[in-house]
Scaffold this active site. Structure first.
Site, PDB file in Angstrom:
ATOM      1  N   SER A  67       1.055  -1.392   0.009  1.00  0.00           N
ATOM      2  CA  SER A  67      -0.019   0.078  -0.163  1.00  0.00           C
ATOM      3  C   SER A  67       0.870   1.060   0.064  1.00  0.00           C
ATOM      4  O   SER A  67       1.547   1.587  -1.056  1.00  0.00           O
ATOM      5  CB  SER A  67      -0.916   0.065   1.229  1.00  0.00           C
ATOM      6  OG  SER A  67      -1.655   1.114   1.343  1.00  0.00           O
ATOM      7  N   ALA A 393     -11.157   8.869   7.786  1.00  0.00           N
ATOM      8  CA  ALA A 393     -10.970  10.022   7.146  1.00  0.00           C
ATOM      9  C   ALA A 393      -9.746   9.904   6.264  1.00  0.00           C
ATOM     10  O   ALA A 393      -9.602  10.718   5.400  1.00  0.00           O
ATOM     11  CB  ALA A 393     -10.528  10.809   8.603  1.00  0.00           C
ATOM     12  N   ASN A 394      -9.068   8.875   6.387  1.00  0.00           N
ATOM     13  CA  ASN A 394      -7.685   8.749   5.480  1.00  0.00           C
ATOM     14  C   ASN A 394      -8.189   8.403   4.145  1.00  0.00           C
ATOM     15  O   ASN A 394      -7.333   8.194   3.417  1.00  0.00           O
ATOM     16  CB  ASN A 394      -6.813   7.999   6.137  1.00  0.00           C
ATOM     17  CG  ASN A 394      -7.276   6.361   6.313  1.00  0.00           C
ATOM     18  OD1 ASN A 394      -8.315   5.857   5.586  1.00  0.00           O
ATOM     19  ND2 ASN A 394      -6.660   5.417   7.066  1.00  0.00           N
ATOM     20  N   ARG A 519      -5.057   4.927  20.899  1.00  0.00           N
ATOM     21  CA  ARG A 519      -5.068   3.409  20.564  1.00  0.00           C
ATOM     22  C   ARG A 519      -3.896   3.060  20.174  1.00  0.00           C
ATOM     23  O   ARG A 519      -3.152   3.724  19.513  1.00  0.00           O
ATOM     24  CB  ARG A 519      -6.312   3.238  19.468  1.00  0.00           C
ATOM     25  CG  ARG A 519      -5.933   3.998  18.380  1.00  0.00           C
ATOM     26  CD  ARG A 519      -7.076   3.894  17.015  1.00  0.00           C
ATOM     27  NE  ARG A 519      -6.611   2.795  16.415  1.00  0.00           N
ATOM     28  CZ  ARG A 519      -5.720   2.726  15.404  1.00  0.00           C
ATOM     29  NH1 ARG A 519      -5.131   3.745  14.997  1.00  0.00           N
ATOM     30  NH2 ARG A 519      -5.517   1.488  14.820  1.00  0.00           N
ATOM     31  N   GLY A 522      -2.182  -0.566  14.521  1.00  0.00           N
ATOM     32  CA  GLY A 522      -2.124  -1.636  13.907  1.00  0.00           C
ATOM     33  C   GLY A 522      -0.827  -2.103  13.075  1.00  0.00           C
ATOM     34  O   GLY A 522      -1.019  -3.137  12.488  1.00  0.00           O
ATOM     35  N   ARG A 528      -1.028   5.683  19.113  1.00  0.00           N
ATOM     36  CA  ARG A 528      -1.846   7.185  18.524  1.00  0.00           C
ATOM     37  C   ARG A 528      -2.443   7.769  19.424  1.00  0.00           C
ATOM     38  O   ARG A 528      -3.579   7.303  20.016  1.00  0.00           O
ATOM     39  CB  ARG A 528      -2.465   6.749  17.128  1.00  0.00           C
ATOM     40  CG  ARG A 528      -1.592   5.915  16.120  1.00  0.00           C
ATOM     41  CD  ARG A 528      -2.130   6.182  14.843  1.00  0.00           C
ATOM     42  NE  ARG A 528      -1.556   5.320  13.836  1.00  0.00           N
ATOM     43  CZ  ARG A 528      -0.246   5.492  13.407  1.00  0.00           C
ATOM     44  NH1 ARG A 528       0.423   6.553  13.636  1.00  0.00           N
ATOM     45  NH2 ARG A 528       0.018   4.578  12.507  1.00  0.00           N
TER      46      ARG A 528
HETATM   47  C1  16G Z   1      -4.558  -0.024   7.555  1.00  0.00           C
HETATM   48  C2  16G Z   1      -6.011  -0.166   7.215  1.00  0.00           C
HETATM   49  C3  16G Z   1      -6.555   1.067   7.106  1.00  0.00           C
HETATM   50  C4  16G Z   1      -6.331   1.873   8.757  1.00  0.00           C
HETATM   51  C5  16G Z   1      -4.788   1.876   8.977  1.00  0.00           C
HETATM   52  C6  16G Z   1      -4.860   2.276  10.509  1.00  0.00           C
HETATM   53  C7  16G Z   1      -6.819  -1.600   5.644  1.00  0.00           C
HETATM   54  C8  16G Z   1      -7.380  -2.030   3.870  1.00  0.00           C
HETATM   55  N1  16G Z   1      -6.087  -0.737   5.812  1.00  0.00           N
HETATM   56  O1  16G Z   1      -3.700   0.853   6.722  1.00  0.00           O
HETATM   57  O2  16G Z   1      -7.797   1.066   7.279  1.00  0.00           O
HETATM   58  O3  16G Z   1      -6.937   3.088   8.729  1.00  0.00           O
HETATM   59  O4  16G Z   1      -4.225   0.673   8.857  1.00  0.00           O
HETATM   60  O5  16G Z   1      -3.143   2.118  10.778  1.00  0.00           O
HETATM   61  O6  16G Z   1      -7.556  -2.219   6.327  1.00  0.00           O
HETATM   62  P1  16G Z   1      -2.787   2.386  12.123  1.00  0.00           P
HETATM   63  O7  16G Z   1      -3.438   1.051  13.045  1.00  0.00           O
HETATM   64  O8  16G Z   1      -1.420   2.104  12.229  1.00  0.00           O
HETATM   65  O9  16G Z   1      -3.268   3.565  12.804  1.00  0.00           O
HETATM   66 MG    MG Z   2      -3.900   1.130   0.244  1.00  0.00          MG
END
Ligand code: 16G
Ligand code: MG
Length: 556
Positions: A67, A393-394, A519, A522, A528
């Site tokens: 991605s 939002a992203n 939170r 992930g 964050r």
């Molecule tokens: C991943 C997720 C996205 C989420 C982001 C959060 C998919 C396809 N992508 O890119 O939806 O907003 O993780 O990232 O599910 P974080 O947990 O690091 O904040």
């Molecule tokens: Mg992507």
């Protein structure tokens, strides 16, 4: 099952997991530096076959992508037969597979799991995996590793779909399992035909339209650029899309200073755009084109952009769809329909949605539900409505139509021939075709946004001023163990460590319109922090003080 264990063992022995490195199936699959991924991808190939066998041999997708990560990273994720993300209940199994220290351990885990889940491995039963990869150079070897994984299960068939966007592969899986056309040309034709139907159904462009037919697209130097160029050829007159950052010679590196993630986080002009583009309608895709944001370049502030994020895309979609649902319901003599109208449409956001967007949607009379971060959570919730719109939002998001509701729309269109209701029903049917119902898709989302702007005769200013975002701030805090933080109520409240939520509440209470939550990420080793308040200074201060509490509570 004779032969199957040794077939698996032999194939698996060629791949060695990186010593001392745990790669887990995170929010969006396995992701890591590409040089250490081949064993994970081989095993994901086996995982995909098991998923197919578990579903009676239905096609499953395997996508090689990282991605918006830097070009040196790569990743792999599985699409379930419906076209959505792999069922979460299988994630621990995916982790166990990837984490098995030796080929023997790996085979053992596969066989035990298959026996427990009654998966007919080794019986030559039909199973099918559609594979694709994004434009990363490392994808070429990784896809071979996935194929070897697939080939190590007797009877499994791998179909290499080539270089695709992530949503294209999800779409193909969904189509194929429904017995519908699933080639890339089918995809382009479905999107372009429904786009043109929507324009026709809209009738004449409004008088004194503020819609500018020119759209400038930043394709993150990823796979979406070339695909968008193909699509544009089929769109016909009325829209002029200029694609930049397609990853061609001299255009720069994938995701470096370009793309939806960069633009949304930095609120800065991507490479390839200049002050000459000031005021133009621009959009950014991410590296695998499952995410989109719009922006305009600010006059007299060359580096900065005004962002139209996922929340505003969602609001635009909700406005258009609810308007058409209202035409259908309002024309109905029976009050019954009017009463159910509101339940028909639901939108799903995460805690990151700007508070102003949530208020805007609620004022429109739309039901707003909150889901934890990650497409799979939002998607599952949106699927509960007749028409469910979800967006982060992203810029990740799409619109889902319940099959029964589509039949209802079709019947209505046939019954009410020549009326406004017919037109509204046909418009909604075309919306269901232009959006990718398998997963969020930057290209299809863009077409729907463009149609709506055209239909309303809106400029970017019109769109941007749907509501005024509340000032917000995001921070990340490096901690020893991010998983020491656990949350509830769709990540809006902390459960562990005890006391942290009270501290956040106490800080938030000091600010007008204050809101804050934390939170564990992930995708990165951080916690964050999000904060919102009535002024930027207040949002910054709130975020900073909450971050301090996080550090304090997690260092103990
Ligand atoms: C991943 C997720 C996205 C989420 C982001 C959060 C998919 C396809 N992508 O890119 O939806 O907003 O993780 O990232 O599910 P974080 O947990 O690091 O904040
Ligand atoms: Mg992507």
């Amino acid at each position: 099952m004779e032969g199957q264990p040794s077939m698996l063992l032999q194939a698996a022995s060629a791949f060695h997991p990186p010593p001392g490195k745990k790669i887990t199936y995170g929010t969006a699959g396995f992701r890591a530096d590409a040089t250490i991924l081949s064993s994970t991808v081989f095993r994901a190939g086996v995982l995909a076959v098991l998923r197919s066998l578990k579903n009676g041999g239905a096609a499953v997708g395997l996508m090689i992508t990282a991605s918006h990560n830097p070009v040196g990273d790569n990743g792999v994720k599985i699409a379930d037969p419906g076209g959505g993300m792999m069922a979460q209940s299988w994630e621990p199994f995916a982790d166990a597979l990837a984490g098995a220290a030796t080929a023997e351990d790996f085979v053992e885990i596969v066989l035990v799991f298959a026996a427990k889940e009654e998966i007919p491995i080794g019986r030559l039963e039909k199973s099918e995996v559609l594979l694709a990869r994004d434009s990363r150079p490392s994808g070429a070897t990784l896809i071979e590793a996935a194929k070897m994984g697939i080939a190590s299960v007797a009877g499994a068939v791998a179909i290499d779909m080539g270089i695709l966007t992530t949503p294209q592969l999800h779409w193909m899986v969904r189509q194929r399992n429904r017995g519908w056309g699933s080639s890339e040309m089918d995809y382009f034709l479905q999107l372009s035909n429904s786009f043109r139907s929507l324009i026709e159904l809209s009738g004449e462009e409004p008088m004194a339209s503020g819609y500018d037919p020119v759209l400038l697209v930043d394709a993150a130097n990823g796979v979406g650029g070339g695909k968008l160029k193909e699509l544009v050829k089929l769109l016909g007159a009325g829209i002029e899309i200029h694609v930049r950052n397609c990853g061609e010679e001299g255009e720069g590196l994938l995701n470096e200073g370009v793309g939806a993630d960069f633009v949304q986080k930095e609120k800065t002009i991507p490479h390839g755009f200049t002050a000459q583009d000031t005021g133009k309608r621009c959009a950014s895709l991410d590296g695998d084109a499952d995410r989109i944001v719009y922006f305009t370049i600010r006059a007299n502030d060359e580096n900065k952009v005004d962002l139209v994020d996922g929340d505003k895309i969602l609001s635009l979609f909700a406005l258009f769809i609810s308007e058409h649902l209202a035409i259908i319901a309002d024309a109905d003599d029976e009050k019954e329909d009017k009463k159910t109208k509101k339940k028909t449409l639901g939108v799903v956001q995460t805690a990151y949605a700007n508070g102003a967007s949530t208020e805007f949607l609620r004022e429109m009379g739309v039901a707003v539900a909150l889901a934890p971060t990650g497409v799979k959570h939002l998607h599952a919730m949106a699927a509960q409505y007749d028409v469910g719109i979800y967006f982060e939002a992203n810029g990740h998001g799409t619109v889902l139509f319940a099959p029964g509701f589509l039949t209802k729309l079709q019947d209505l269109a046939n019954l009410c021939s020549g009326t406004m209701r017919e037109k509204a029903a046909r418009t909604l049917l075309a919306v269901s075709e232009v959006v990718n119902q398998a997963v969020g898709d930057a290209l299809s989302g863009m077409l729907l946004a463009e149609v709506i702007l055209w239909h309303r005769g809106w400029s970017m200013q019109d769109w941007a001023s749907l509501y005024q975002d509340l000032p917000s701030r995001q921070l990340k805090v490096k901690v020893a163990n991010r998983n020491a933080v656990s949350t509830t109520e769709s990540e809006t409240r902390v459960v562990d460590p005890p006391g942290l939520q009270d501290a956040i509440d106490a800080e938030t209470a000091k600010y007008n319109a204050g809101r804050s939550f934390v939170r564990p990420s992930g995708t990165e080793d951080v916690v964050r922090v999000y904060a919102e308040a009535s002024t930027q200074a207040a949002a910054d201060a709130l975020a900073a003080s909450v971050a301090l509490h996080v550090s304090h509570y997690l260092s103990a």
